[in-house]
Design an enzyme around this catalytic site. Structure first.
Site, PDB file in Angstrom:
ATOM      1  N   PRO A 221       1.132  -1.132   0.229  1.00 31.62           N
ATOM      2  CA  PRO A 221       0.099   0.092   0.110  1.00 31.62           C
ATOM      3  C   PRO A 221       0.615   1.514  -0.020  1.00 31.62           C
ATOM      4  O   PRO A 221       1.941   1.930   0.450  1.00 31.62           O
ATOM      5  CB  PRO A 221      -0.584  -0.100   1.049  1.00 31.62           C
ATOM      6  N   ALA A 223       0.144   6.265  -0.699  1.00 30.56           N
ATOM      7  CA  ALA A 223      -0.945   6.705  -0.927  1.00 30.56           C
ATOM      8  C   ALA A 223      -1.123   7.458  -1.730  1.00 30.56           C
ATOM      9  O   ALA A 223       0.383   7.819  -2.771  1.00 30.56           O
ATOM     10  CB  ALA A 223      -0.625   7.826   0.121  1.00 30.56           C
ATOM     11  N   SER A 250      -4.237   1.355  -0.515  1.00 28.93           N
ATOM     12  CA  SER A 250      -4.111   2.538   0.947  1.00 28.93           C
ATOM     13  C   SER A 250      -5.458   2.683   0.782  1.00 28.93           C
ATOM     14  O   SER A 250      -6.475   3.480   0.548  1.00 28.93           O
ATOM     15  CB  SER A 250      -3.519   3.343   0.517  1.00 28.93           C
ATOM     16  N   GLN A 278      -5.350  -2.221   2.630  1.00 27.29           N
ATOM     17  CA  GLN A 278      -4.846  -2.256   3.723  1.00 27.29           C
ATOM     18  C   GLN A 278      -5.480  -0.659   4.960  1.00 27.29           C
ATOM     19  O   GLN A 278      -6.497   0.340   4.133  1.00 27.29           O
ATOM     20  CB  GLN A 278      -3.009  -0.503   3.601  1.00 27.29           C
ATOM     21  N   TYR A 280      -5.785   1.325   8.905  1.00 21.13           N
ATOM     22  CA  TYR A 280      -5.488   2.011   9.816  1.00 21.13           C
ATOM     23  C   TYR A 280      -7.204   2.267  10.712  1.00 21.13           C
ATOM     24  O   TYR A 280      -8.037   2.064  10.189  1.00 21.13           O
ATOM     25  CB  TYR A 280      -5.879   3.786   9.821  1.00 21.13           C
ATOM     26  N   THR A 306      -1.908  -2.061   9.310  1.00 14.31           N
ATOM     27  CA  THR A 306      -0.836  -1.051   9.398  1.00 14.31           C
ATOM     28  C   THR A 306      -0.566  -0.740  11.218  1.00 14.31           C
ATOM     29  O   THR A 306      -1.517  -0.082  11.442  1.00 14.31           O
ATOM     30  CB  THR A 306      -0.672   0.178   8.937  1.00 14.31           C
ATOM     31  N   ARG A 315       8.842  13.465   8.620  1.00 15.44           N
ATOM     32  CA  ARG A 315      10.232  14.063   6.568  1.00 15.44           C
ATOM     33  C   ARG A 315      10.379  15.299   7.040  1.00 15.44           C
ATOM     34  O   ARG A 315       9.433  15.593   6.075  1.00 15.44           O
ATOM     35  CB  ARG A 315       8.774  12.974   5.879  1.00 15.44           C
ATOM     36  N   LYS A 376       0.697  -5.534   9.551  1.00 17.45           N
ATOM     37  CA  LYS A 376       1.981  -4.957   8.792  1.00 17.45           C
ATOM     38  C   LYS A 376       2.949  -3.900   9.480  1.00 17.45           C
ATOM     39  O   LYS A 376       2.439  -2.720   9.607  1.00 17.45           O
ATOM     40  CB  LYS A 376       1.986  -4.128   7.170  1.00 17.45           C
ATOM     41  N   HIS A 400       8.010   0.149   7.055  1.00 16.06           N
ATOM     42  CA  HIS A 400       7.168   1.089   6.213  1.00 16.06           C
ATOM     43  C   HIS A 400       8.204   2.355   5.606  1.00 16.06           C
ATOM     44  O   HIS A 400       8.182   3.704   5.131  1.00 16.06           O
ATOM     45  CB  HIS A 400       6.860   2.715   7.582  1.00 16.06           C
ATOM     46  N   ARG A 403       9.795   5.435   6.222  1.00 15.42           N
ATOM     47  CA  ARG A 403       9.040   6.884   6.820  1.00 15.42           C
ATOM     48  C   ARG A 403       8.745   6.740   8.129  1.00 15.42           C
ATOM     49  O   ARG A 403       7.609   7.680   8.426  1.00 15.42           O
ATOM     50  CB  ARG A 403       8.255   6.520   5.969  1.00 15.42           C
ATOM     51  N   ASP A 431       8.668  -6.411   3.226  1.00 14.41           N
ATOM     52  CA  ASP A 431       8.551  -5.312   2.228  1.00 14.41           C
ATOM     53  C   ASP A 431      10.211  -4.452   2.678  1.00 14.41           C
ATOM     54  O   ASP A 431      10.408  -4.383   3.849  1.00 14.41           O
ATOM     55  CB  ASP A 431       7.112  -4.567   3.187  1.00 14.41           C
TER      56      ASP A 431
END
Length: 513
Positions: A221, A223, A250, A278, A280, A306, A315, A376, A400, A403, A431
């Site tokens: 996934p 975004a 996502s 995916q 949340y 996730t 970031r 994940k 991730h 990230r 991944d």
């Protein structure tokens, strides 16, 4: 960069002697990079044996004049033509040359030939660069055909996408150490092939949750694919499923669950193939439950929960670039209940993240649907065991994409310990950092059942839309198949016996022989 559109004289000649090049009247401009390459290359070869008249097309009959000097053509008919926009059909001889010219080195060489071959011809400046034309122009230019490996897609995407959008997908957290380590860690591990093993065909197929994979690679996934290409997740999903892979949509996707489900091929029951959603989990469980039940009703085969993002990592690349998502994108349709426009949704998305989550959330998800739950974001063997106890159907070893928390280890480095803990009780997906068929092979060798990747899919989408993603997956399939054969493996079960854990281990093994 600004590009020039030049008109070249293109010749039609019956084959008067062996080796004659045969062309149709063709005009190729910036709308076809491959066309430019092929015409330039073929034109240069022709120019070595002939004198071409600037701005004219010789045709019908050409005879070689054997007068002891440089060969020339006797033209019985000719006419002057003017440049015209668009992409005209290339002759069969040029088409055959395309496959030999699909890489950047040849492209640069061909452009040098083009400049020499085009001296004296009228030039026209393209008003917009490739970057300004964006992904749509890239698709028309067939730039994906220039890409010979997954890193090539990243390099081309850098020019196709705007700086902020490219940086959003490319970047990691803080110093981006983990981002880099995900990739470089694969270099520590070695493959020891077996020879004289019949490898007429290899079987790389596998199956998870009713998803049949042609090879053990799935799209992870990520975004807002709409930032990379106007067709967004529909194109990525369609290319993935048609290639025998799977696609994970996502929660922050640009396209709705309904649109993506309607874009992919279906099985004999009319359900979409190869789709995972995916998820949340929000503080408002009613919102989460509505999303889950919609995914199940639409035929998604699994939920990918996730677990490593209670908050969003820092970031700095995005902070420096000032990257923001344009409200022109409209809503993110899968979380439309969080706001009317994308930026409002993203603010509420962060506010709705539930920092109190524990492993019981998997039990709750299983109580509201019949879909398998994939956890994940696992990096520790103890968390892998917790996931199994909670009822997870599979785990994804992931940081991730570098990230979230910087300074976490590369996923390939923690895979052996996690595989030893899991002992085959549930599938393990890896991944992070996958760019080569040898990377996939190494992951399989250390205990993964399949791999997932996100950035290569987004960059391929930006470069060539659905065709770009299809080509990217085909390149990776070909690389993996080649690795299987050269390593002497006929199926996935044989891969672990071809792996050594490090350069030191490889050196020790060879010294022991």
């Amino acid at each position: 960069m600004d590009m020039k559109i030049r008109a070249w004289p293109v010749v039609i000649m019956p084959s008067a002697w062996p080796g004659t090049l045969i062309f149709r009247h063709t005009y190729l401009g910036a709308s076809s990079e491959m066309g430019i390459n092929c015409v330039a290359e073929a034109g240069a070869r022709l120019a070595a044996e002939s004198n071409l008249m600037s701005g004219q097309v010789a045709h019908n009959i050409a005879e070689k004049v054997a007068d002891g000097s440089k060969p020339t053509f006797k033209r019985q008919q000719s006419y002057t033509f003017k440049p015209k926009a668009g992409f005209a059909e290339v002759s069969s001889s040029l088409q055959r040359g395309i496959k030999e010219m699909r890489n950047f080195r040849t492209n640069e060489r061909a452009l040098d030939i083009r400049r020499e071959f085009s001296k004296g011809h009228e030039s026209y400046t393209v008003s917009k660069s490739i970057r300004e034309h964006g992904a749509v122009a890239a698709k028309k230019n067939r730039l994906h055909e220039l890409c010979m490996n997954l890193d090539d897609f990243e390099r081309v995407a850098r020019d196709v996408m705007d700086n902020g959008g490219f940086g959003y997908y490319m970047g990691g957290a803080t110093d981006e150490w983990t981002l880099k380590e995900n990739r470089s860690a694969f270099e520590k591990y070695r493959i020891i092939p077996r020879v004289l093993v019949p490898v007429t065909s290899v079987d790389m197929r596998c199956s998870f949750f009713g998803i049949d994979l042609r090879f053990p690679v799935m799209i992870a996934p990520s975004a807002m694919h709409g930032q990379a290409h106007e067709d967004g997740e529909k194109a990525t999903a369609r290319a993935a499923v048609r290639a025998g892979s799977a696609f994970t949509l996502s929660s922050l996707g640009s396209m709705s669950m309904e649109d993506v489900a309607g874009a992919v091929p279906t099985d004999h029951q009319g359900k979409p193939k190869g789709l995972i959603f995916q998820l949340y989990v929000f503080k408002r469980r009613d919102i989460t439950e509505a999303i889950v039940k919609k995914a199940e009703a639409l035929g998604y085969r699994a939920l990918c929960l996730t677990v490593d993002a209670p908050i969003t990592g820092r970031r700095e690349r995005d902070l420096r670039s000032g990257f923001t998502v344009s409200d022109a994108m409209g809503q993110l349709p899968n979380i439309q209940m969080l706001g009317n426009v994308v930026n409002q949704q993203l603010v509420e998305f962060e506010a709705q993240k539930d920092l109190t989550l524990d492993w019981s959330i998997i039990t709750w998800l299983k109580s509201i649907c019949n879909l398998p739950v994939i956890a994940k974001g696992i990096l520790h063997p103890a968390d892998a065991r917790c996931a199994i106890k909670a009822g997870a159907a599979a785990i994804v070893i992931s940081n991730h994409g570098g990230r979230q928390l910087d300074s976490t280890p590369a996923t390939i480095d923690v895979l052996p310990a996690i595989a030893a803990e899991v002992r085959g009780e549930i599938p393990i997906f890896l991944d992070g950092g996958i760019r080569r068929g040898t990377d996939v092979f190494k992951a399989l060798g250390f205990g993964a059942n399949a791999v997932m990747m996100a950035r290569p899919a987004v960059f391929a989408l930006a470069v060539g839309g659905e065709h770009g993603v299809s080509r990217m997956l085909r390149l990776l399939y070909d690389e993996l198949e080649c690795t299987f054969k050269l390593a002497g493996c006929k199926n996935i079960s044989e891969v672990p016996s071809r792996m050594l854990s490090s350069v030191l281990a490889a050196s020790s093994a060879l010294n022991a022989v």
